[in-house]
Design a protein around this motif. Structure first.
Motif, PDB file in Angstrom:
ATOM      1  N   GLU A  63       0.833  -1.206   0.000  1.00 30.61           N
ATOM      2  CA  GLU A  63       0.000   0.000   0.000  1.00 30.61           C
ATOM      3  C   GLU A  63       0.862   1.249   0.000  1.00 30.61           C
ATOM      4  N   THR A 449      -5.907  -1.844   6.565  1.00 35.61           N
ATOM      5  CA  THR A 449      -5.351  -1.102   5.448  1.00 35.61           C
ATOM      6  C   THR A 449      -4.942   0.307   5.875  1.00 35.61           C
ATOM      7  N   GLY A 451      -5.186   2.866   3.781  1.00 33.27           N
ATOM      8  CA  GLY A 451      -6.108   3.806   3.139  1.00 33.27           C
ATOM      9  C   GLY A 451      -5.438   4.767   2.179  1.00 33.27           C
ATOM     10  N   PHE A 456      -9.642   5.604  -1.824  1.00 28.80           N
ATOM     11  CA  PHE A 456      -9.901   5.970  -0.437  1.00 28.80           C
ATOM     12  C   PHE A 456     -10.173   7.469  -0.266  1.00 28.80           C
ATOM     13  N   HIS A 459     -12.885   7.998   2.292  1.00 29.02           N
ATOM     14  CA  HIS A 459     -12.382   7.721   3.632  1.00 29.02           C
ATOM     15  C   HIS A 459     -11.558   8.895   4.159  1.00 29.02           C
ATOM     16  N   ASP A 463     -12.030  10.974   7.554  1.00 29.63           N
ATOM     17  CA  ASP A 463     -10.894  11.091   8.479  1.00 29.63           C
ATOM     18  C   ASP A 463     -10.770  12.529   8.984  1.00 29.63           C
ATOM     19  N   SER A 486     -14.919   1.309   8.920  1.00 24.01           N
ATOM     20  CA  SER A 486     -13.983   1.568   7.816  1.00 24.01           C
ATOM     21  C   SER A 486     -12.842   0.550   7.830  1.00 24.01           C
ATOM     22  N   VAL A 488      -9.923   1.311   7.087  1.00 26.31           N
ATOM     23  CA  VAL A 488      -8.721   2.094   7.382  1.00 26.31           C
ATOM     24  C   VAL A 488      -8.539   2.204   8.893  1.00 26.31           C
TER      25      VAL A 488
END
Length: 539
Positions: A63, A449, A451, A456, A459, A463, A486, A488
């Motif tokens: 990632e 993850t 994110g 994302f 997300h 956040d 989520s 994340v």
């Protein structure tokens, strides 16, 4: 080398047998890729050019991705680039085997080994060992390096080829180094090679520096620190320090080599130079990864000269922010002013400089300039205005709210709206979030993850909301419940932190009871359990 094996992978090269098709025959070379993405009208490469042919192999299953040249840059600037003797010896042994018998099998064995290593961590030691080899077949080594540099599709072999080829000081290779160096992943190696090869080293490095703006520029400008070329010095002072990583890496080099003191000692200084001087001074004050204001012997007199020039010409918001950074520097009571006084920061001088700063920053025209720039569609201008507004304590809510409505999936706009938000607007903001964000997509289930990536975006918006919800206990139940689901980890942490401010009522929050049952993170599950027991979270 476990970290590098994970990062660079061994997915294509596990077998010790020679494959039917060699890697350099199966995929396009990095050199060809870079050549195809050069636009003479822009620095560096076109956007697609930065995605190298080995990108998928290197980042498979990862990632978090390093920016071009970042890993080598961090290792060379912050330690960790020592050689592993076993790997060095194996590299030299495989290299000598090829030079003795230049077979496809020997070339592949060396290739397989290099692809799975970090060249920056061992190249100096490899070169030192090769220089001690009396019977080394240099013709074969040169041909191998040239092949690796121009024909292979994997970045570490290209770096290896550049480093070895640069030893031979063949001027005809200068265009190759200039071409490959336009990609920040290879700029460091090309800069070293140009230092060995080019007829006019400083001019060659300057050309390369102007074609990169990330880690590559940092590496090249550092190698211009001893230049005596007046054109290059002027460029360093006005532009060379600017890069997409941190100005702080190059501020000291450019201020000293570029002659900032001499430039500001002139009776007239143009606006462009004053802006550059302000940026250099602010970067030196910020300090961090390189030498800073406390390493700069001319710092006090330079700031003195700068303020006396800017006193009569300060009109941009950038000017305001540069002066503001100087003001904060001068007001820092925790600094070692006794030591600083030995470098010109005397109490009398500091008092005078602070008076100039205060007078500039208190001028009545700044609020109107801020309000005008807060309406600007230019992001950089808006953010400067937002920073100045914070210093002047000017309200920005209406501007922030309008910008968010124009682009409701821009996480940075949510960030600024939430910073400007208070109890008056919080319900309005949360209602809007529930309308425009795809909460069902965000709440796809707890995972571990990070994110990162375009998928994302939603997300990231949530956040930015959740991290400020701690200021508004009892608000945002729907968004907190969404955050708890989520994938994340950070977002779930933010949701739990926001919920923790609710007091005893948080222990009855049904979505939290469901979330704790499926939470994969042990530490986060522990915090969820504490809230359900009515216990406070640790600071």
């Amino acid at each position: 080398m476990g970290f590098f094996n994970q990062l660079f992978g061994k997915k294509d090269f596990e077998s010790g047998d020679t494959p039917d098709t060699m890697p350099w025959d199966a995929r396009p070379s990095i050199y060809e890729h870079i050549c195809a993405h050069i636009n003479p009208d822009q620095i560096g490469l076109t956007e697609a050019g930065y995605q190298l042919p080995d990108e998928a192999r290197i980042n498979e299953g990862e990632e978090l991705r390093w920016a071009a040249g970042a890993l080598d840059g961090v290792m060379t600037h912050h330690g960790g680039n020592g050689n592993a003797q076993e790997q060095v010896q194996k590299t030299v042994s495989l290299l000598l085997s090829y030079c003795d018998q230049p077979t496809a099998a020997n070339k592949y064995a060396l290739y397989q080994h290099i692809v799975n290593e970090s060249i920056v961590s061992m190249i100096d030691a490899v070169i030192a060992s090769l220089l001690d080899e009396q019977k080394l077949n240099h013709e074969r080594l040169y041909e191998l390096a040239y092949s690796f540099m121009t024909e292979t599709p994997d970045r570490e072999t290209v770096k290896f080829g550049i480093a070895i080829l640069g030893l031979y000081q063949v001027a005809e290779n200068t265009p190759l180094f200039q071409t490959l160096g336009r990609h920040d992943e290879f700029t460091l190696y090309c800069a070293v090679a140009l230092g060995n090869t080019a007829d006019k080293t400083d001019l060659a490095l300057w050309e390369l520096a102007r074609n990169v703006d990330g880690w590559g520029r940092i590496h090249v400008v550092e190698r211009l620190a001893e230049t005596e070329n007046s054109e290059i010095k002027n460029w360093l002072l006005r532009e060379g320090y600017r890069n997409s990583v941190l100005y702080e890496y190059l501020a000291f080099t450019c201020a000293t080599t570029g002659g900032l003191l001499a430039a500001l000692s002139e009776p007239h200084v143009d606006c462009e130079l004053l802006t550059s001087a302000g940026e250099l001074i602010e970067a030196l004050i910020n300090g961090g990864p390189a030498e800073d204001m406390d390493d700069y012997d001319d710092g006090a007199i330079v700031v003195d000269l700068f303020l006396n020039h800017i006193d009569s010409s300060a009109e941009s918001l950038a000017d305001f922010l540069h002066v503001c950074s100087i003001q904060q520097f001068l007001k820092n009571e925790e600094a070692d002013w006794e030591s600083r006084s030995e470098r010109g920061w005397t109490a009398q001088r500091c008092e005078g400089l602070l008076a100039i700063c205060n007078e500039i920053l208190e001028r009545p025209e700044w609020p109107d300039r801020v309000r005008t720039s807060l309406k600007s569609p230019v992001e950089q201008e808006f953010y400067a205005a937002d920073q100045v507004a914070r210093v002047l304590k000017l309200p920005t809510w209406n501007y922030q709210w309008k910008r968010l409505q124009e682009q409701p999936h821009d996480s940075s706009r949510w960030f600024h709206v939430m910073l400007a938000c208070d109890e008056t607007y919080i319900s309005q903001v949360l209602d809007f979030a529930e309308q425009v964000l795809d909460l069902e997509q965000i709440a796809s289930g707890a995972d571990e993850t990070l994110g990162i990536g375009a998928e994302f975006v939603q997300h990231s918006c949530l956040d930015c909301i959740l991290q400020e919800l701690r200021r508004f206990p009892g608000h945002g139940a729907t968004l907190i419940a969404t955050g708890l689901k989520s994938p994340v980890v950070r977002i779930r942490n933010m949701a739990v932190a926001a919920l923790a401010t609710w007091g005893e009522v948080a222990s009855t929050f049904e979505p939290l009871k469901q979330a704790v049952e499926v939470e994969p993170s042990e530490s986060l599950r522990h915090n969820m359990q504490k809230i359900l027991k009515g216990e406070p979270l640790e600071e």
